[in-house]
Design an enzyme around this catalytic site. Structure first.
Site, PDB file in Angstrom:
ATOM      1  N   LEU A 187      87.742  19.099 -21.717  1.00 29.52           N
ATOM      2  CA  LEU A 187      87.498  17.676 -20.893  1.00 29.52           C
ATOM      3  C   LEU A 187      88.035  16.749 -21.009  1.00 29.52           C
ATOM      4  O   LEU A 187      88.474  16.481 -22.194  1.00 29.52           O
ATOM      5  CB  LEU A 187      86.090  17.671 -20.883  1.00 29.52           C
ATOM      6  CG  LEU A 187      84.493  18.721 -20.971  1.00 29.52           C
ATOM      7  CD1 LEU A 187      83.488  17.896 -21.476  1.00 29.52           C
ATOM      8  CD2 LEU A 187      84.754  18.635 -19.418  1.00 29.52           C
ATOM      9  N   ASP A 188      89.141  16.359 -20.316  1.00 29.78           N
ATOM     10  CA  ASP A 188      89.137  14.728 -20.673  1.00 29.78           C
ATOM     11  C   ASP A 188      88.581  13.604 -21.627  1.00 29.78           C
ATOM     12  O   ASP A 188      87.257  13.883 -22.032  1.00 29.78           O
ATOM     13  CB  ASP A 188      89.713  14.415 -19.059  1.00 29.78           C
ATOM     14  CG  ASP A 188      90.869  14.770 -17.964  1.00 29.78           C
ATOM     15  OD1 ASP A 188      91.238  15.979 -18.647  1.00 29.78           O
ATOM     16  OD2 ASP A 188      90.149  15.120 -16.395  1.00 29.78           O
ATOM     17  N   THR A 189      89.141  13.485 -21.862  1.00 36.45           N
ATOM     18  CA  THR A 189      88.827  12.363 -22.961  1.00 36.45           C
ATOM     19  C   THR A 189      87.999  11.746 -22.998  1.00 36.45           C
ATOM     20  O   THR A 189      86.514  10.886 -23.226  1.00 36.45           O
ATOM     21  CB  THR A 189      89.784  11.624 -23.990  1.00 36.45           C
ATOM     22  OG1 THR A 189      90.510  12.679 -23.968  1.00 36.45           O
ATOM     23  CG2 THR A 189      89.676  10.815 -24.835  1.00 36.45           C
TER      24      THR A 189
END
Length: 267
Positions: free
Chosen positions: A127-129
């Site tokens: 998942l993106d930050t």
């Protein structure tokens, strides 16, 4: 699962916890009972009724022995996870946490939430930050590989808060598929959760389901139709959801969840 084990329960154990004979086998009805399916007598009834399958074949003969680590067992259509030393966890990842187990820049990582676990864990996909929500952690390498591979088409659902008013024509375009720089994206489900009238920030909330895992694909998809994402959360991964799991908390997958995932990726 039919009988005593509720769908949210976990009854998995390792091979050393199962009483097997010298060949590593155990009577099927005994193993089903130990797994929390039902009482021994009820498990025998399920077998006699033809509701138990092993490796794709109905097994109705009482006393049949199986290898609890390798047998693919279904009870009334539901997969029973095998005996294994592997662990399967779900984390509700907060925003600002990178989807790695370590980070040379000193940012918050997934390790923060599983420091008490003795296993060497790794994440399933990323998942993106700045994206929150559901991410799986495991020490089962083949499971992680298949779960992240697009050929198995495991659905992932996201809820996105985007700028502006999302009109029906835009939803139709998303459902029809959108061509991005690295190929087309075809969501299997798209719906408008709320428009700006219900959101004082002037933003809309959209839910969509895709099976692909390309880099920042949801953000790029919605940006391509004129609605940049401001907040994004992954709410489900296959049959696994965030229901009842607070941000930053971890739980084990239930037997039903794991069984469905194993079936979905052919393990």
């Amino acid at each position: 699962m039919t009988g005593g084990a509720a769908s949210g329960e976990t009854n998995r154990f390792t091979r050393s916890q199962v009483e097997t004979d010298d060949e590593g086998l155990v009577r099927l009805q005994k193993f089903l009972a130990q797994s929390g399916v039902a009482s021994r007598r009820k498990c025998e009834e399920l077998m006699l009724e033809g509701l138990v399958e092993v490796d794709g074949e109905v097994v109705s003969k009482l006393g049949t022995k199986v290898d609890p680590a390798t047998a693919v067992i279904h009870v009334d259509g539901k997969r029973l996870p095998p005996v294994s030393a592997h662990v399967y966890l779900v984390l509700n990842k907060p925003r600002g946490v990178v989807s790695t187990m370590s980070d040379p820049e000193g940012r918050r990582t997934l390790t923060e939430f599983v420091e008490d676990r003795p296993e060497r864990l790794f994440h399933v996909g990323r998942l993106d930050t700045d994206t929150s929500g559901l991410i799986l952690l495991t020490n089962d390498g083949e499971f992680a590989h298949r779960m992240a591979h697009p050929s198995y088409e495991v659905d992932k659902t996201y809820v996105a808060e985007v700028d502006g008013d999302v009109w029906p024509a835009t939803l139709k375009k998303l459902r029809s598929g959108v061509e991005l720089d690295d190929g087309p994206v075809h969501p299997s489900h798209v719906r408008l959760v709320a428009g700006p009238k219900g959101n004082p920030t002037g933003r809309s909330i959209v839910e969509l389901t895709i099976h692909e895992g390309r880099n920042r694909i949801v953000r790029r998809l919605l940006d391509s139709v004129g609605h940049p994402v401001r907040r994004l959360t992954r709410t489900s991964f296959g049959p696994v959801t965030l229901a009842g799991l607070q941000t930053g908390k971890v739980r084990e997958l239930s037997d039903d969840e794991l069984g469905a995932l194993l079936d979905g990726v052919g393990l």
